[in-house]
Scaffold this motif. Structure first.
Motif, mmCIF file in Angstrom:
data_model
loop_
_atom_site.group_PDB
_atom_site.id
_atom_site.type_symbol
_atom_site.label_atom_id
_atom_site.label_comp_id
_atom_site.label_asym_id
_atom_site.label_seq_id
_atom_site.Cartn_x
_atom_site.Cartn_y
_atom_site.Cartn_z
ATOM 1 N N CYS A 44 -8.413 -2.378 -8.859
ATOM 2 C CA CYS A 44 -8.320 -1.044 -9.457
ATOM 3 C C CYS A 44 -9.688 -0.426 -9.687
ATOM 4 C CB CYS A 44 -7.563 -1.125 -10.782
ATOM 5 S SG CYS A 44 -5.793 -1.432 -10.603
ATOM 6 N N PRO B 214 0.795 -1.229 0.000
ATOM 7 C CA PRO B 214 0.000 0.000 0.000
ATOM 8 C C PRO B 214 0.829 1.283 0.000
ATOM 9 C CG PRO B 214 -0.921 -1.586 1.539
ATOM 10 C CD PRO B 214 0.379 -2.165 1.064
ATOM 11 N N THR B 215 2.015 1.230 0.586
ATOM 12 C CA THR B 215 2.847 2.430 0.694
ATOM 13 C C THR B 215 3.933 2.487 -0.384
ATOM 14 O OG1 THR B 215 4.166 1.221 2.328
ATOM 15 C CG2 THR B 215 2.485 2.735 3.169
ATOM 16 N N LEU C 227 4.279 4.045 -3.181
ATOM 17 C CA LEU C 227 4.674 5.364 -3.683
ATOM 18 C C LEU C 227 5.569 6.085 -2.681
ATOM 19 C CD1 LEU C 227 1.393 6.693 -5.351
ATOM 20 C CD2 LEU C 227 3.359 5.588 -6.437
ATOM 21 N N GLY D 230 -0.990 -1.519 -3.289
ATOM 22 C CA GLY D 230 -0.368 -0.335 -3.866
ATOM 23 C C GLY D 230 -0.467 -0.276 -5.374
ATOM 24 N N LEU E 210 -2.129 4.781 -11.129
ATOM 25 C CA LEU E 210 -2.720 6.120 -11.155
ATOM 26 C C LEU E 210 -1.639 7.196 -11.187
ATOM 27 C CD1 LEU E 210 -5.674 7.347 -10.955
ATOM 28 C CD2 LEU E 210 -5.098 7.813 -8.575
ATOM 29 N N GLU E 211 -0.599 7.021 -10.379
ATOM 30 C CA GLU E 211 0.486 8.010 -10.346
ATOM 31 C C GLU E 211 1.182 8.085 -11.696
ATOM 32 O OE1 GLU E 211 4.231 10.037 -9.728
ATOM 33 O OE2 GLU E 211 3.827 8.094 -10.661
ATOM 34 N N PHE F 119 -2.537 2.587 -6.930
ATOM 35 C CA PHE F 119 -1.872 3.878 -6.725
ATOM 36 C C PHE F 119 -0.687 4.038 -7.681
ATOM 37 C CE2 PHE F 119 -3.979 2.933 -2.706
ATOM 38 C CZ PHE F 119 -4.623 4.132 -2.436
ATOM 39 N N GLY G 149 -11.048 0.591 -6.223
ATOM 40 C CA GLY G 149 -10.371 1.722 -5.609
ATOM 41 C C GLY G 149 -10.545 3.025 -6.361
ATOM 42 N N PHE G 150 -10.521 2.947 -7.703
ATOM 43 C CA PHE G 150 -10.648 4.145 -8.538
ATOM 44 C C PHE G 150 -11.595 3.858 -9.696
ATOM 45 C CE2 PHE G 150 -6.420 4.493 -6.546
ATOM 46 C CZ PHE G 150 -6.547 5.728 -5.918
#
Length: 264
Positions: A102, A35-36, A38, A66, A72-73, A69, A105-106
């Motif tokens: 995915c 999850p972390t 990024l 993660g 997305l980033e 994320f 989450g988004f």
């Protein structure tokens, strides 16, 4: 020259002083996406757009959450023009799991990225294109529902790393450890917890005795980081075993010789 950066060394509970276990090869290959991820990449000074390959070991949240994320980033920040495709290496059925993750989450934000920005591979072995690494995936002993596997990673110099993922002692690890230069072994639970799905300190000690010429690196640690108060204390292990800390790095030269650069 090659390097393996250990951006996190903790288990699912992120013990004090540790982030979720995460290994980065030559700043371009990630094993798992906690999850972390990024935050961990930024601490290491690595752009998410520089990641060329992502290897998944199993489907627990501390190894997969993660991923949305990261996509997305890359889509909106570090690679908005879609100049790079991420190689995603996973077991059959894994894409369905990550698609749901995915889209949950988004919703609606990553549909195109899943189709156009990822190169999905279910191959059990192969070359990691654009790098000096090859891999072979092998089954390990962890929660069966997560389809757990480790990776035997071989550098062009001949250096061989056995990334055992989350696993208790098992035949898949034993079959490959004797030929490995370094074994990345998880130690997710203390000795008073009974589970076949993780290594305990006693399991690690036994392993090190069986393979005295192999560098044993402990990650996915249940204990707090060095010098940190609170949580579980770090167990005493043989000098041949190194309990990794976040930020430690393994350096490999062109002849396959290696040394550990300690961050703490």
């Amino acid at each position: 020259m090659a390097r393996i950066d250990f951006l996190g060394t903790g288990n699912a509970f992120s013990p004090p002083g540790r982030m979720h276990a995460l290994a980065l090869l030559d700043s371009t290959v990630l094993v798992d996406a906690p999850p972390t991820v990024l935050v961990q990449l930024r601490r290491a000074g690595v752009s998410p757009a520089d990641i060329e390959h992502l290897l998944f070991t199993h489907w627990h949240a501390d190894h997969t959450f993660g991923f949305p994320f990261l996509l997305l980033e890359r889509q909106h920040v570090s690679d908005p023009d879609a100049t790079k495709t991420l190689g995603v290496h996973l077991r059959p059925g894994g894409r369905d799991i990550l698609d749901v993750l995915c889209r949950t989450g988004f919703p609606g934000s990553l549909d195109a990225a899943l189709d156009e920005r990822a190169n999905w591979s279910e191959s059990e072995s192969g070359e990691l294109a654009g790098t000096d690494w090859s891999y072979e995936r092998f089954p390990v002993c962890h929660t069966p529902e997560t389809d757990p596997h480790g990776y035997e990673l071989v550098h062009s110099s001949g250096f061989r790393l056995l990334h055992c993922a989350d696993s208790g002692p098992c035949e898949g690890i034993e079959q490959r450890s004797a030929r490995a230069d370094a074994v990345l072994l998880e130690m997710g639970i203390p000795d008073f917890v009974q589970s076949p799905h993780h290594h305990t300190p006693s399991d690690v000690i036994s392993f090190a005795r069986r393979y005295p010429d192999t560098l044993v690196l402990v990650t996915h640690n249940y204990a707090s980081g060095v010098g940190i108060e609170g949580g579980f204390p770090m167990p005493e292990l043989p000098s041949s075993v190194h309990q990794l800390e976040d930020g430690d790095t393994l350096i490999i030269d062109e002849n396959g010789n290696f040394s550990l650069d300690i961050n703490s």
